[in-house]
Scaffold this motif. Structure first.
Motif, PDB file in Angstrom:
ATOM      1  N   THR A 387      11.764   1.209   9.364  1.00 60.44           N
ATOM      2  CA  THR A 387      10.717   2.227   9.257  1.00 60.44           C
ATOM      3  C   THR A 387       9.412   1.614   8.760  1.00 60.44           C
ATOM      4  O   THR A 387       8.330   1.882   9.318  1.00 60.44           O
ATOM      5  N   MET A 388       9.499   0.771   7.749  1.00 62.73           N
ATOM      6  CA  MET A 388       8.281   0.140   7.229  1.00 62.73           C
ATOM      7  C   MET A 388       7.678  -0.802   8.264  1.00 62.73           C
ATOM      8  O   MET A 388       6.448  -0.919   8.383  1.00 62.73           O
ATOM      9  N   GLY A 389       8.519  -1.506   9.026  1.00 63.48           N
ATOM     10  CA  GLY A 389       8.000  -2.380  10.073  1.00 63.48           C
ATOM     11  C   GLY A 389       7.287  -1.610  11.169  1.00 63.48           C
ATOM     12  O   GLY A 389       6.220  -2.033  11.650  1.00 63.48           O
ATOM     13  N   HIS A 395       0.459   1.615  12.519  1.00 59.30           N
ATOM     14  CA  HIS A 395      -0.541   2.268  11.669  1.00 59.30           C
ATOM     15  C   HIS A 395      -1.059   1.304  10.593  1.00 59.30           C
ATOM     16  O   HIS A 395      -1.227   1.693   9.440  1.00 59.30           O
ATOM     17  N   ASN A 396      -1.304   0.053  10.983  1.00 55.80           N
ATOM     18  CA  ASN A 396      -1.814  -0.905   9.996  1.00 55.80           C
ATOM     19  C   ASN A 396      -3.278  -0.656   9.636  1.00 55.80           C
ATOM     20  O   ASN A 396      -3.783  -1.220   8.676  1.00 55.80           O
ATOM     21  N   TYR A 397      -3.970   0.179  10.401  1.00 60.38           N
ATOM     22  CA  TYR A 397      -5.357   0.519  10.099  1.00 60.38           C
ATOM     23  C   TYR A 397      -5.462   1.604   9.035  1.00 60.38           C
ATOM     24  O   TYR A 397      -6.521   1.820   8.469  1.00 60.38           O
ATOM     25  N   ALA A 407       6.000  -5.589   0.430  1.00 65.78           N
ATOM     26  CA  ALA A 407       7.417  -5.204   0.357  1.00 65.78           C
ATOM     27  C   ALA A 407       8.261  -5.940   1.395  1.00 65.78           C
ATOM     28  O   ALA A 407       9.446  -6.194   1.168  1.00 65.78           O
ATOM     29  N   LEU A 408       7.675  -6.293   2.552  1.00 63.46           N
ATOM     30  CA  LEU A 408       8.442  -6.900   3.645  1.00 63.46           C
ATOM     31  C   LEU A 408       8.505  -8.421   3.577  1.00 63.46           C
ATOM     32  O   LEU A 408       9.456  -9.014   4.099  1.00 63.46           O
ATOM     33  N   ASN A 425      10.744 -10.631  13.634  1.00 63.01           N
ATOM     34  CA  ASN A 425      10.242 -10.042  14.887  1.00 63.01           C
ATOM     35  C   ASN A 425       9.047  -9.123  14.622  1.00 63.01           C
ATOM     36  O   ASN A 425       8.084  -9.113  15.411  1.00 63.01           O
ATOM     37  N   TYR A 426       9.094  -8.380  13.521  1.00 64.00           N
ATOM     38  CA  TYR A 426       7.967  -7.492  13.218  1.00 64.00           C
ATOM     39  C   TYR A 426       6.695  -8.289  12.902  1.00 64.00           C
ATOM     40  O   TYR A 426       5.598  -7.926  13.336  1.00 64.00           O
ATOM     41  N   PHE A 427       6.827  -9.384  12.178  1.00 61.78           N
ATOM     42  CA  PHE A 427       5.638 -10.192  11.861  1.00 61.78           C
ATOM     43  C   PHE A 427       5.127 -10.921  13.099  1.00 61.78           C
ATOM     44  O   PHE A 427       3.910 -11.106  13.255  1.00 61.78           O
TER      45      PHE A 427
END
Length: 905
Positions: A387-389, A395-397, A407-408, A425-427
């Motif tokens: 969810t955080m990823g 919505h990083n803006y 946190a990640l 993979n998220y990064f």
């Protein structure tokens, strides 16, 4: 004042607290743990004993009150007749409040948590006190009861005599639920031809009926006191029943209760989410209630309900979060009503988003702190990370992006491979999609801080994430942005037509309006140029900081070597970003890389990245440096055959990039003998690779041929003029005598299973022409080497381009791939064609004995598919055989078919 050596004084001194305060703290702890002093226990016992004492007057008043209640019920029987239907509300009104309270307590679910433990402890303590008090108080109670009983019996006898006369006879009869009466019990029946014969026997006095047993258990203590007084034996029985506690439930019952609870929670979560999404600004309470579900504490459904709530909230925030960034608004100022409502909604949404992220961090912390990693807790942690990823990417803006990254980042070094791969993979996705660079800069800072805090003892994945950074020249990024904007602005054919119609219908502008429009357009262009300049400056500053941090990590690892496992990732990163290294560090970096190559401790993949880094530096700004790269040429030539179509085929990309820099970009500094040796070695290697590796190798060989036209001597088969024999086992490219060889491998590749490889091989054999016969199609000739390797990668188990499926013809059905005359052929036409072919002694041998058979007609159509019978059909046809009046026939109408044929011709 306590003694100096007392334990309490020492503890108070250690904690920095006064002695009196420490004593109060201990008293509070003792009360919390329910530990009482002997004096307190004695006071509690006396209070309980006084509570149990009952005077004669109170006892008599209680009995009279019960009799009065019974008489009132009988006198008011008309208000509640038996024939009248009684509703649930009437039933609740008839039940005594104390009895209703007791029934509610009996139906409550038994909690298995901490509350049950506290209840058990209290029950044990109370039972001990009751046992001690019962012995002393029983004698007093017996004496009082004997004295009171005499007076009560006299009153009861007088009242009962007057009451019996008024009662109905059926009220006094004993009620029986057994067909033979309560004195009888049923036995196993006899089975006969006519049926079953039931058997009964008398019940012993010691065996009460099972239903009566159940009734006695269900009757509370207060109801029993109405009929008879409580005896000491009954009190002891009640105490033992209380000791046993709640009834244990089976596994099936527990599972059924759990499923019922889950269904209720699912419905609640779904209803709250849907209601909020319908009208978000008017139903903020639905979002707050949905967030409160994350605090579910029922141990049987805790993790499952939290997972459902997290996933639902993720979808809710995906649809409700705005596409812009804002800070909390100040509502103390005077605002319009609409503006104030909007500000209230945005503030509430921001606060809810913050609360949601805090809950996710709490779940992750609970899983990390818990030593027993249970599967449900792990699944909840994985859902929280996912969810955080998702929020970070989409919505990083918005807000709290830095908190999500913080946190990640620690999970990049997680021991759990599943969590680590997910965050990696998220990064990767974040770095590839970030063009501005602000989010990438924050992530790189966090990663750098974490790695240095751990003294570089981290997993390789933490460093490999940095390879996805989009560190390029700012101009190239601007071109990408412009290309994307242009692609968005491209209109479809219908949109162009609509715009053209709208422009035609618009009224023509006057000269003044046209002049004003031109000025406005000029100002808009100037504004865009100013914005692009400002964005370019911001991006260049952010990219400069990213480059400084990344190369600071790389140089520290190469020089001090705190962790040898990171050398391969560092060399790969240097090979990719070496064009951004400052000229001042070139000499030091080349010395370090040369030392690593001389040590011989590097693996083959690390050595390839080291060579690629060296030639990237030398081909750009390092041309001024006086460095002989001969050892790098020799090492690459000698080890190229270590590559294959197996696990290490991906290393071919590094080899091809190094060859492009060695032979194409630095072509003037390379001898022709060395160029020919590398071409021969590269084409030979392409036989041992998969089709994507073979395509990339042939594309590189094509670039080398175009850069060095004199190397086309390898394409000639004539051996005249060649001196010596080609020695492929020699490790020096200058001494292998490659000029006397020929590229016979290309003729093998012309029969390759992949069509594009065959095209490349034929193209190179034809001399790599840019026009005319043998030229490559645009989709192959204009692609880069890296794109060819990635686009035709068979890792996804798909063949690119797709293999065409063979044509399938279905009998009896129209197939569009058939010849056009097949759909107009009839049985009569087929018969005439066969007669013509038989006269001409055509090799097609078809029997025409039964022309009306359907299967035979189909076979005729198959055999006649290659015959064009339209050219000579009408002149040679016997028209007398054509009937004018045709009876009912199953075949197609002949006249209609002939007309269709004529019109088609």
């Amino acid at each position: 004042m306590a003694k100096r050596g007392s334990k309490l004084a020492k503890k108070a001194k250690k904690k920095g607290v006064a002695h009196s305060k420490m004593k109060n703290i201990q008293n509070l702890k003792r009360i919390k743990n329910k530990e009482f002093t002997p004096a307190e226990r004695k006071a509690r016992k006396e209070a309980r004993r006084e509570k149990k004492k009952m005077t004669y007057a109170e006892l008599r008043a209680r009995k009279l009150k019960e009799l009065q209640r019974k008489l009132e019920f009988e006198n008011e029987s008309e208000l509640h007749p038996l024939s009248k239907e009684v509703t649930g509300e009437d039933m609740l009104a008839m039940i005594d409040p104390e009895e209703l309270k007791y029934l509610i307590e009996q139906n409550k679910d038994v909690d298995t948590g901490e509350e049950q433990k506290d209840i058990d402890n209290d029950m044990e303590e109370e039972q001990k006190d009751i046992d001690n008090d019962m012995e002393g108080d029983q004698k007093d109670i017996d004496n009082d009861m004997e004295e009171n009983q005499k007076d009560i019996d006299i009153d009861m006898e007088e009242e009962e005599k007057s009451q019996i006369d008024e009662e109905k006879p059926y009220e006094l009869e004993e009620r029986s639920f057994h067909p033979m009466g309560n004195d009888m019990k049923s036995l196993l029946p006899f089975k006969t031809k006519t049926g079953l014969i039931q058997r009964y026997t008398k019940r012993d006095d010691k065996e009460p009926a099972s239903k009566e047993k159940g009734r006695k258990k269900e009757i509370p203590e207060e109801m029993e006191e109405i009929e008879e007084e409580i005896t000491p034996e009954e009190e002891n029985n009640n105490v033992t029943e209380a000791k046993k506690g709640p009834v244990k439930k089976s596994v099936v019952e527990l599972m059924a209760e759990r499923l019922l609870k889950l269904e209720r929670k699912k419905v609640a979560i779904g209803c709250l989410a849907v209601n909020f999404l319908e009208v978000p600004q008017d139903r903020l309470h639905c979002l707050s209630n949905l967030i409160h579900i994350l605090e579910e504490n029922d141990p049987s459904i805790t993790y499952t309900v939290r997972k459902y709530a997290v996933i639902s909230l993720l979808e809710v925030f995906h649809k409700t979060l705005p596409s812009y960034h804002y800070e909390p608004h100040d509502l103390t100022q005077k605002l319009k009503k609409e503006t104030k409502e909007q500000y209230l909604y945005e503030n509430f949404l921001l606060k809810s988003y913050q609360t949601f992220l805090k809950e996710l961090e709490r779940f992750l912390k609970e899983y990390a702190d818990n030593k027993k990693k249970t599967p449900p807790a792990k699944k909840l942690a994985l859902v929280s990370l996912k969810t955080m990823g998702e929020l970070l990417i989409k919505h990083n803006y918005f807000a709290y992006t830095n908190n999500i990254i913080a946190a990640l980042v620690p999970y990049l070094n997680s021991k759990d491979d599943e969590m680590c791969s997910m965050i990696v993979n998220y990064f990767h996705t974040l770095f590839k999609a970030d063009i501005k660079g602000d989010v990438s800069l924050e992530a790189v800072k966090r990663i750098d801080h974490y790695i240095r805090k751990r003294t570089f003892h981290v997993r390789e994945e933490m460093m490999s994430v940095l390879l996805s950074l989009r560190i390029k020249n700012v101009k190239s990024l601007d071109e990408e942005l412009e290309g994307k904007n242009i692609a968005k602005k491209k209109l479809t054919h219908t949109e162009k037509l609509m715009r053209k119609l709208m422009e035609e219908r618009k009224p023509k502008k006057s000269n003044k309006e046209a002049k004003k429009f031109r000025k406005f357009r000029k100002l808009e262009e100037q504004r865009k140029e100013h914005k692009m300049k400002r964005d370019e400056e911001v991006r260049s500053a952010q990219h400069t900081q990213i480059v400084e941090i990344v190369f600071g990590l790389y140089f520290h690892i190469l020089k001090r070597r705190p962790n040898n496992k990171l050398n391969g990732i560092v060399l790969e990163g240097l090979a990719k970003f070496s064009h951004l290294v400052n000229v001042e560090f070139f000499s030091d970096l080349l010395n370090v890389l040369g030392g690593l190559m001389e040590e011989g401790t590097l693996k083959f993949r690390e050595s390839l990245h080291c060579i690629q880094t060296v030639f990237t530096i030398l081909s750009d700004q390092g041309e001024v440096l006086t460095l002989d790269p001969r050892r790098f040429y020799s090492y690459l030539y000698a080890n190229m055959f270590k590559l294959s179509g197996g696990d290490n085929q991906d290393d071919i990309k590094s080899v091809l990039q190094s060859l492009m820099q060695m032979v194409v970009i630095r072509g003037r500094r390379v001898t022709l003998v060395r160029v020919i040796a590398f071409i021969k070695r590269l084409v030979t290697l392409s036989l041992n690779l998969l089709h994507n590796g073979a395509l990339a190798s042939l594309a590189t060989a094509r670039y080398i041929f175009l850069a060095h036209p004199s190397s086309e001597a390898l394409l000639e088969i004539d051996e005249e003029g060649s001196c010596g024999v080609y020695l492929p086992e020699v490790e020096e490219p200058e001494h292998c005598n490659a000029s006397s060889a020929s590229l016979w491998e290309l003729h093998l590749l012309t029969h390759h299973y992949h069509g594009n490889v065959r095209q490349f091989a034929n193209h190179i054999i034809a001399g790599s022409p840019l026009q005319g016969d043998g030229k490559l199609p645009p989709n192959l000739g204009k692609r880069r080497v890296e794109d060819l390797y990635d686009d035709f990668d068979p890792a996804t188990m798909r063949f690119n381009p797709a293999v065409p499926s063979p044509p399938q013809f279905s009998e009896g059905k129209h197939n569009p791939k058939r010849q056009k005359f097949d759909q107009y052929s009839t049985a009569f036409m087929t018969q005439e064609v066969q007669s013509i072919l038989k006269k001409d002694e055509d090799p097609f041998d078809v029997s025409i004995n039964e022309p009306k058979a359907e299967n035979q007609n189909l076979n005729m159509k198959k055999n006649n598919r290659g015959v064009n019978y339209f050219s000579g059909l009408l002149p040679n046809m016997n028209l007398s055989k054509i009937k004018t009046d045709l009876p009912e026939c199953e075949d197609e109408d002949v006249t209609d078919s002939l007309v269709n044929v004529v019109t088609k011709i």
